[in-house]
Design a protein around this motif. Structure first.
Motif, PDB file in Angstrom:
ATOM      1  N   ARG A  36       3.068  -4.111  -3.133  1.00  0.00           N
ATOM      2  CA  ARG A  36       3.647  -2.971  -3.866  1.00  0.00           C
ATOM      3  C   ARG A  36       2.712  -2.482  -4.975  1.00  0.00           C
ATOM      4  N   ASP A  37       2.209  -3.402  -5.800  1.00  0.00           N
ATOM      5  CA  ASP A  37       1.496  -2.999  -7.021  1.00  0.00           C
ATOM      6  C   ASP A  37      -0.004  -2.835  -6.808  1.00  0.00           C
ATOM      7  N   HIS A  38      -0.552  -3.521  -5.804  1.00  0.00           N
ATOM      8  CA  HIS A  38      -2.007  -3.482  -5.622  1.00  0.00           C
ATOM      9  C   HIS A  38      -2.402  -2.736  -4.340  1.00  0.00           C
ATOM     10  N   ALA A  39      -1.681  -3.018  -3.250  1.00  0.00           N
ATOM     11  CA  ALA A  39      -2.019  -2.349  -1.982  1.00  0.00           C
ATOM     12  C   ALA A  39      -1.310  -1.007  -1.841  1.00  0.00           C
ATOM     13  N   HIS A  40      -0.254  -0.790  -2.625  1.00  0.00           N
ATOM     14  CA  HIS A  40       0.535   0.454  -2.550  1.00  0.00           C
ATOM     15  C   HIS A  40       0.905   0.767  -1.097  1.00  0.00           C
ATOM     16  N   VAL A  41       1.458  -0.239  -0.429  1.00  0.00           N
ATOM     17  CA  VAL A  41       1.826  -0.074   0.984  1.00  0.00           C
ATOM     18  C   VAL A  41       2.974   0.907   1.119  1.00  0.00           C
ATOM     19  N   ARG A  42       2.844   1.800   2.079  1.00  0.00           N
ATOM     20  CA  ARG A  42       3.873   2.800   2.347  1.00  0.00           C
ATOM     21  C   ARG A  42       3.941   3.006   3.865  1.00  0.00           C
ATOM     22  N   PRO A  43       4.892   3.822   4.349  1.00  0.00           N
ATOM     23  CA  PRO A  43       4.970   4.033   5.796  1.00  0.00           C
ATOM     24  C   PRO A  43       3.627   4.489   6.358  1.00  0.00           C
TER      25      PRO A  43
END
Ligand SMILES: NC(=O)c1ccc[n+]([C@@H]2O[C@H](COP(=O)([O-])OP(=O)(O)OC[C@H]3O[C@@H](n4cnc5c(N)ncnc54)[C@H](OP(=O)(O)O)[C@@H]3O)[C@@H](O)[C@H]2O)c1
Length: 301
Positions: A120-127
């Motif tokens: 969430r905070d470092h890779a900023h994973v999203r769809p």
């Protein structure tokens, strides 16, 4: 049984995780870490940072938690969870939802409390994020695969042959057996490579990264520490490490609430490899030290 301070609760421990960080702490490895953990022997003699159990006593100022509540807690550097009872700040305990087992909750919080902030905070994973997880069957990796798949990422998991079916069941769209295809020979382009076990390097994974891709690892080395420090100046592909254990207790508790909520909804699950009675902690440590566990190893007091 310990007596709670005014803002503490005491748990009757039902399960406590044996993490890789703890076995390294016990062994004094790496030697430089002994400056913090104890030069000649571990400064903190009772390990155990991820615990689950029932509240059996509450301090006089505690209103949020009651005797009998089923909870998990992260005790941080105070540890102390390898015990029948442990005293923890009430602010660090999180209720386990109905339908989620205590063992499963401890396992999920152990790995998920690292995987979630990394994604969430470092890779900023999203769809649609193309994510490769190296060490996909470990405590952190198993949580990362599930959380990323739940967020809509396109997940590739890399693991050994014994764990291919597990990693697929956790939501990886593609699973690579590392004994057949070493990471250097993996094909594909990824926005993020997360090495959850520190078995690769930025150099070995660079070919996998998209032009502005990010290599993340949970395990420190001199190279990754330098790259992390220089990251604001870097262009193109970058690399970084983060240290989730050092986050404030309130942040960890709120992440645990989130993780257990996802488990209650059936979106993710805690993976338990093996359990041992507390008295057999040495056997559990030897198993964890061997480096091939899937998810969590638990001690049952
Ligand atoms: N930076 C932080 O804040 C932070 C937080 C938590 C943990 N950590 C660190 O992260 C590391 C992983 O923790 P963990 O609890 O997830 O570990 P773990 O559960 O012990 O990981 C075990 C997994 O590692 C895989 N593995 C073993 N050798 C491998 C190799 N040569 N190449 C690729 N995979 C290999 C095994 O899978 P296969 O046999 O299937 O390959 C096994 O499933 C530890 O070093 C821990 O200290 C860091």
């Amino acid at each position: 049984m310990p007596v709670p301070g005014p803002d503490d609760v005491v748990l009757a421990v039902e399960a406590v995780a044996v993490s890789r960080a703890e076995t390294a702490f016990r062994a004094g490895d790496p030697p430089l870490a002994r400056l913090a953990t104890g030069l000649r022997r571990p400064r903190n003699r009772v390990l155990g940072g991820d615990v689950g159990g029932r509240v059996v006593a509450v301090g006089e100022r505690v209103i949020r938690v009651q005797r009998g509540d089923r909870v998990v807690a992260q005790t941080g550097i105070a540890m102390g969870g390898y015990a029948r009872h442990v005293r923890v700040p009430a602010a660090s305990v999180v209720p386990v939802p109905d339908g989620v087992g205590t063992h499963e909750a401890v396992a999920l919080v152990e790995g998920g409390s690292t995987a979630l902030p990394f994604l969430r905070d470092h890779a900023h994973v999203r769809p649609g994020t193309r994510l490769l997880v190296h060490g996909a069957a470990g405590a952190v990796g198993a949580a990362a695969v599930q959380l990323a798949a739940h967020l809509g990422a396109d997940v590739t998991g890399v693991c050994g042959p014994d764990h291919v079916a597990l990693v697929r069941s956790l939501g990886a769209a593609t699973v690579v057996d590392r004994t057949v295809t070493p990471v250097e020979r993996v094909r594909g382009t990824f926005d993020v490579v997360l090495d959850a076990v520190g078995a690769s390097s930025f150099r070995r994974c660079r070919h996998l990264l998209a032009p502005r891709g990010l290599y993340l690892t949970t395990v420190p080395s001199a190279g990754i520490l330098v790259r992390t420090a220089l990251r604001p100046l870097a262009r193109g592909r970058t690399a970084a490490i983060a240290f989730t254990g050092l986050r404030p207790a309130a942040d960890k508790a709120s992440d645990a609430v989130h993780l257990l909520g996802l488990a209650a909804d059936g979106a993710v699950r805690g993976v338990v490899d093996r359990t041992w009675p507390l008295e057999e902690a040495a056997a559990a440590h030897a198993y964890v030290d061997a480096g091939h566990k899937a998810g969590a190893v638990l001690l049952l007091p």
